[in-house]
Design a protein around this motif. Structure first.
Motif, PDB file in Angstrom:
ATOM      1  N   VAL A   1       0.678  17.254  -0.386  1.00  0.00           N
ATOM      2  CA  VAL A   1      -0.778  17.104  -0.434  1.00  0.00           C
ATOM      3  C   VAL A   1      -1.194  16.058   0.598  1.00  0.00           C
ATOM      4  O   VAL A   1      -0.521  15.031   0.752  1.00  0.00           O
ATOM      5  CB  VAL A   1      -1.221  16.661  -1.849  1.00  0.00           C
ATOM      6  CG1 VAL A   1      -2.704  16.310  -1.874  1.00  0.00           C
ATOM      7  CG2 VAL A   1      -0.913  17.759  -2.859  1.00  0.00           C
ATOM      8  N   PRO A   2      -2.274  16.281   1.347  1.00  0.00           N
ATOM      9  CA  PRO A   2      -2.715  15.266   2.321  1.00  0.00           C
ATOM     10  C   PRO A   2      -3.076  13.959   1.623  1.00  0.00           C
ATOM     11  O   PRO A   2      -3.931  13.937   0.737  1.00  0.00           O
ATOM     12  CB  PRO A   2      -3.938  15.908   2.985  1.00  0.00           C
ATOM     13  CG  PRO A   2      -4.388  16.991   2.051  1.00  0.00           C
ATOM     14  CD  PRO A   2      -3.152  17.472   1.362  1.00  0.00           C
ATOM     15  N   MET A   3      -2.390  12.874   2.038  1.00  0.00           N
ATOM     16  CA  MET A   3      -2.593  11.561   1.422  1.00  0.00           C
ATOM     17  C   MET A   3      -2.726  10.521   2.532  1.00  0.00           C
ATOM     18  O   MET A   3      -1.753   9.855   2.901  1.00  0.00           O
ATOM     19  CB  MET A   3      -1.429  11.221   0.481  1.00  0.00           C
ATOM     20  CG  MET A   3      -1.236  12.216  -0.654  1.00  0.00           C
ATOM     21  SD  MET A   3       0.189  11.824  -1.720  1.00  0.00           S
ATOM     22  CE  MET A   3      -0.367  10.299  -2.500  1.00  0.00           C
ATOM     23  N   PRO A   4      -3.918  10.378   3.108  1.00  0.00           N
ATOM     24  CA  PRO A   4      -4.111   9.466   4.251  1.00  0.00           C
ATOM     25  C   PRO A   4      -3.697   8.034   3.920  1.00  0.00           C
ATOM     26  O   PRO A   4      -3.980   7.524   2.837  1.00  0.00           O
ATOM     27  CB  PRO A   4      -5.621   9.555   4.517  1.00  0.00           C
ATOM     28  CG  PRO A   4      -6.039  10.858   3.919  1.00  0.00           C
ATOM     29  CD  PRO A   4      -5.159  11.068   2.736  1.00  0.00           C
ATOM     30  N   GLU A   5      -3.033   7.394   4.871  1.00  0.00           N
ATOM     31  CA  GLU A   5      -2.511   6.052   4.637  1.00  0.00           C
ATOM     32  C   GLU A   5      -3.619   5.017   4.460  1.00  0.00           C
ATOM     33  O   GLU A   5      -3.414   3.990   3.812  1.00  0.00           O
ATOM     34  CB  GLU A   5      -1.595   5.649   5.802  1.00  0.00           C
ATOM     35  CG  GLU A   5      -0.324   6.488   5.885  1.00  0.00           C
ATOM     36  CD  GLU A   5       0.593   6.028   7.003  1.00  0.00           C
ATOM     37  OE1 GLU A   5       0.233   5.030   7.682  1.00  0.00           O
ATOM     38  OE2 GLU A   5       1.654   6.645   7.209  1.00  0.00           O
ATOM     39  N   HIS A   6      -4.810   5.275   5.025  1.00  0.00           N
ATOM     40  CA  HIS A   6      -5.869   4.265   4.989  1.00  0.00           C
ATOM     41  C   HIS A   6      -6.548   4.158   3.621  1.00  0.00           C
ATOM     42  O   HIS A   6      -7.296   3.210   3.378  1.00  0.00           O
ATOM     43  CB  HIS A   6      -6.937   4.578   6.047  1.00  0.00           C
ATOM     44  CG  HIS A   6      -7.732   5.821   5.756  1.00  0.00           C
ATOM     45  ND1 HIS A   6      -7.330   7.076   6.171  1.00  0.00           N
ATOM     46  CD2 HIS A   6      -8.894   5.996   5.071  1.00  0.00           C
ATOM     47  CE1 HIS A   6      -8.220   7.976   5.771  1.00  0.00           C
ATOM     48  NE2 HIS A   6      -9.171   7.354   5.099  1.00  0.00           N
TER      49      HIS A   6
ATOM     50  N   ASP B   1      -7.214   3.407  -0.353  1.00  0.00           N
ATOM     51  CA  ASP B   1      -6.800   2.355  -1.281  1.00  0.00           C
ATOM     52  C   ASP B   1      -6.035   3.019  -2.423  1.00  0.00           C
ATOM     53  O   ASP B   1      -6.612   3.411  -3.441  1.00  0.00           O
ATOM     54  CB  ASP B   1      -8.036   1.615  -1.805  1.00  0.00           C
ATOM     55  CG  ASP B   1      -7.677   0.445  -2.708  1.00  0.00           C
ATOM     56  OD1 ASP B   1      -6.498   0.335  -3.107  1.00  0.00           O
ATOM     57  OD2 ASP B   1      -8.580  -0.350  -3.041  1.00  0.00           O
ATOM     58  N   TRP B   2      -4.727   3.141  -2.266  1.00  0.00           N
ATOM     59  CA  TRP B   2      -3.930   3.890  -3.236  1.00  0.00           C
ATOM     60  C   TRP B   2      -3.752   3.138  -4.546  1.00  0.00           C
ATOM     61  O   TRP B   2      -3.507   3.752  -5.586  1.00  0.00           O
ATOM     62  CB  TRP B   2      -2.584   4.268  -2.616  1.00  0.00           C
ATOM     63  CG  TRP B   2      -2.772   5.313  -1.563  1.00  0.00           C
ATOM     64  CD1 TRP B   2      -2.712   5.150  -0.208  1.00  0.00           C
ATOM     65  CD2 TRP B   2      -3.129   6.676  -1.788  1.00  0.00           C
ATOM     66  NE1 TRP B   2      -3.006   6.331   0.431  1.00  0.00           N
ATOM     67  CE2 TRP B   2      -3.259   7.288  -0.517  1.00  0.00           C
ATOM     68  CE3 TRP B   2      -3.351   7.447  -2.922  1.00  0.00           C
ATOM     69  CZ2 TRP B   2      -3.597   8.632  -0.363  1.00  0.00           C
ATOM     70  CZ3 TRP B   2      -3.688   8.782  -2.777  1.00  0.00           C
ATOM     71  CH2 TRP B   2      -3.805   9.360  -1.508  1.00  0.00           C
ATOM     72  N   LYS B   3      -3.892   1.831  -4.507  1.00  0.00           N
ATOM     73  CA  LYS B   3      -3.888   1.072  -5.763  1.00  0.00           C
ATOM     74  C   LYS B   3      -5.109   1.468  -6.603  1.00  0.00           C
ATOM     75  O   LYS B   3      -5.002   1.694  -7.817  1.00  0.00           O
ATOM     76  CB  LYS B   3      -3.902  -0.428  -5.480  1.00  0.00           C
ATOM     77  CG  LYS B   3      -3.893  -1.313  -6.728  1.00  0.00           C
ATOM     78  CD  LYS B   3      -3.816  -2.783  -6.330  1.00  0.00           C
ATOM     79  CE  LYS B   3      -3.701  -3.691  -7.558  1.00  0.00           C
ATOM     80  NZ  LYS B   3      -4.948  -3.711  -8.351  1.00  0.00           N
TER      81      LYS B   3
ATOM     82  N   ALA C   1       0.829  -1.205   0.000  1.00  0.00           N
ATOM     83  CA  ALA C   1       0.000   0.000   0.000  1.00  0.00           C
ATOM     84  C   ALA C   1       0.865   1.257   0.000  1.00  0.00           C
ATOM     85  O   ALA C   1       0.558   2.245  -0.678  1.00  0.00           O
ATOM     86  CB  ALA C   1      -0.927  -0.016   1.213  1.00  0.00           C
ATOM     87  N   ALA C   2       1.974   1.201   0.756  1.00  0.00           N
ATOM     88  CA  ALA C   2       2.880   2.351   0.807  1.00  0.00           C
ATOM     89  C   ALA C   2       3.517   2.613  -0.555  1.00  0.00           C
ATOM     90  O   ALA C   2       3.726   3.767  -0.951  1.00  0.00           O
ATOM     91  CB  ALA C   2       3.954   2.120   1.866  1.00  0.00           C
ATOM     92  N   ASP C   3       3.809   1.538  -1.285  1.00  0.00           N
ATOM     93  CA  ASP C   3       4.401   1.696  -2.616  1.00  0.00           C
ATOM     94  C   ASP C   3       3.406   2.341  -3.584  1.00  0.00           C
ATOM     95  O   ASP C   3       3.784   3.189  -4.404  1.00  0.00           O
ATOM     96  CB  ASP C   3       4.853   0.337  -3.154  1.00  0.00           C
ATOM     97  CG  ASP C   3       6.065  -0.209  -2.404  1.00  0.00           C
ATOM     98  OD1 ASP C   3       6.813   0.608  -1.829  1.00  0.00           O
ATOM     99  OD2 ASP C   3       6.250  -1.448  -2.378  1.00  0.00           O
ATOM    100  N   TRP C   4       2.142   1.924  -3.514  1.00  0.00           N
ATOM    101  CA  TRP C   4       1.120   2.529  -4.382  1.00  0.00           C
ATOM    102  C   TRP C   4       0.958   4.014  -4.039  1.00  0.00           C
ATOM    103  O   TRP C   4       0.810   4.858  -4.932  1.00  0.00           O
ATOM    104  CB  TRP C   4      -0.215   1.804  -4.229  1.00  0.00           C
ATOM    105  CG  TRP C   4      -0.276   0.487  -4.941  1.00  0.00           C
ATOM    106  CD1 TRP C   4      -0.334  -0.756  -4.379  1.00  0.00           C
ATOM    107  CD2 TRP C   4      -0.278   0.284  -6.356  1.00  0.00           C
ATOM    108  NE1 TRP C   4      -0.375  -1.723  -5.350  1.00  0.00           N
ATOM    109  CE2 TRP C   4      -0.344  -1.117  -6.578  1.00  0.00           C
ATOM    110  CE3 TRP C   4      -0.223   1.131  -7.458  1.00  0.00           C
ATOM    111  CZ2 TRP C   4      -0.361  -1.673  -7.853  1.00  0.00           C
ATOM    112  CZ3 TRP C   4      -0.239   0.578  -8.733  1.00  0.00           C
ATOM    113  CH2 TRP C   4      -0.308  -0.805  -8.929  1.00  0.00           C
ATOM    114  N   ARG C   5       0.977   4.316  -2.760  1.00  0.00           N
ATOM    115  CA  ARG C   5       0.865   5.713  -2.326  1.00  0.00           C
ATOM    116  C   ARG C   5       2.035   6.532  -2.856  1.00  0.00           C
ATOM    117  O   ARG C   5       1.855   7.653  -3.360  1.00  0.00           O
ATOM    118  CB  ARG C   5       0.814   5.765  -0.801  1.00  0.00           C
ATOM    119  CG  ARG C   5       0.630   7.153  -0.195  1.00  0.00           C
ATOM    120  CD  ARG C   5       0.513   7.032   1.329  1.00  0.00           C
ATOM    121  NE  ARG C   5       0.333   8.311   1.968  1.00  0.00           N
ATOM    122  CZ  ARG C   5       1.331   9.119   2.325  1.00  0.00           C
ATOM    123  NH1 ARG C   5       2.594   8.760   2.082  1.00  0.00           N
ATOM    124  NH2 ARG C   5       1.076  10.275   2.912  1.00  0.00           N
TER     125      ARG C   5
END
Length: 231
Positions: free
Chosen positions: A19-24, A26-28, A3-7
């Motif tokens: 830019v705010p990019m919450p970890e929760h 679904d960045w994929k 998930a961190a890699d997709w983010r």
């Protein structure tokens, strides 16, 4: 890929540093949705025309086709909600006592579509805190049917799909003194529109005419795009 890699991929590809990019999130899904720079409207050219080619010149038949009046062009309107409003005959410019054999009957053909910004890959914090530019563009034909042949109304809506946070309306007036037959562009950029925007309601109307035959105002290239935020 984690998930961190997709983010990180989203951050690098679209320049979202800061830019705010919450970890929760679904960045994929966000990455594969590719919400920036693409047209979020479905079926943007339902009549099958392209703004990159001149609008077709109408060929008049030797004899009128007859039949009942038409008020809607042929096309594939998948993804759009359509409606037709037939207007009363305009006799305002006819002197009293003058006999008229036939008058054109005008109608408005309306198409509308609602874009769900979160379903397209955008997220709350981006929309509320950064308010990226939302760019609207449309093209319509100089049909020479009337002084007013096109209207655009776009609304940015809250999560309830009813509360209007910002809106834009265009009702251009045509110049009929000289003949011209091209595509005309209408566009608008929403920026600094305030927090809470979750939907874009896009609506345009074109005026058609019927006088022994159907004479439409063509349109194409409708688009709603979101510009990447550069911090």
């Amino acid at each position: 890929m984690s998930a961190a890699d997709w983010r990180k991929r989203c951050e690098d590809e679209w320049g979202l540093q800061g830019v705010p990019m919450p970890e929760h999130l679904d960045w994929k899904f966000v990455y594969e949705s590719r919400p920036f720079g693409r047209n979020l409207l479905k079926n943007p050219a339902p009549l099958g025309f392209s703004k990159d080619n001149p609008p077709p010149e109408r060929e008049l038949p030797e004899f009128p086709p007859g039949g009942p009046p038409r008020h809607q062009p042929d096309g594939d309107f998948t993804g759009w909600t359509t409606s037709t409003e037939v207007l009363p005959y305009d006799t305002s410019g006819i002197p009293e006592g003058v006999v008229i054999c036939a008058l054109p009957q005008y109608s408005w053909f309306t198409l509308e579509q609602v874009v769900d910004l979160k379903a397209e890959g955008l997220w709350d914090q981006l929309l509320d805190e950064c308010q990226p530019e939302i760019i609207v563009q449309d093209w319509y034909e100089e049909s020479q049917l009337h002084e007013f042949i096109y209207q655009l109304h776009v609304k940015l809506l809250d999560a309830d799909k009813a509360t209007v946070i910002s809106e834009h309306t265009a009702k251009p007036k045509e110049e009929l003194s000289t003949y011209s037959h091209t595509w005309k562009e209408v566009s608008h950029v929403f920026s600094g529109y305030g927090a809470g925007v979750r939907y874009v309601h896009f609506q345009h109307r074109v005026k058609n005419s019927f006088l022994n035959d159907f004479f439409p105002t063509l349109f194409t290239g409708s688009s709603v795009t979101v510009k990447p935020v550069r911090k």
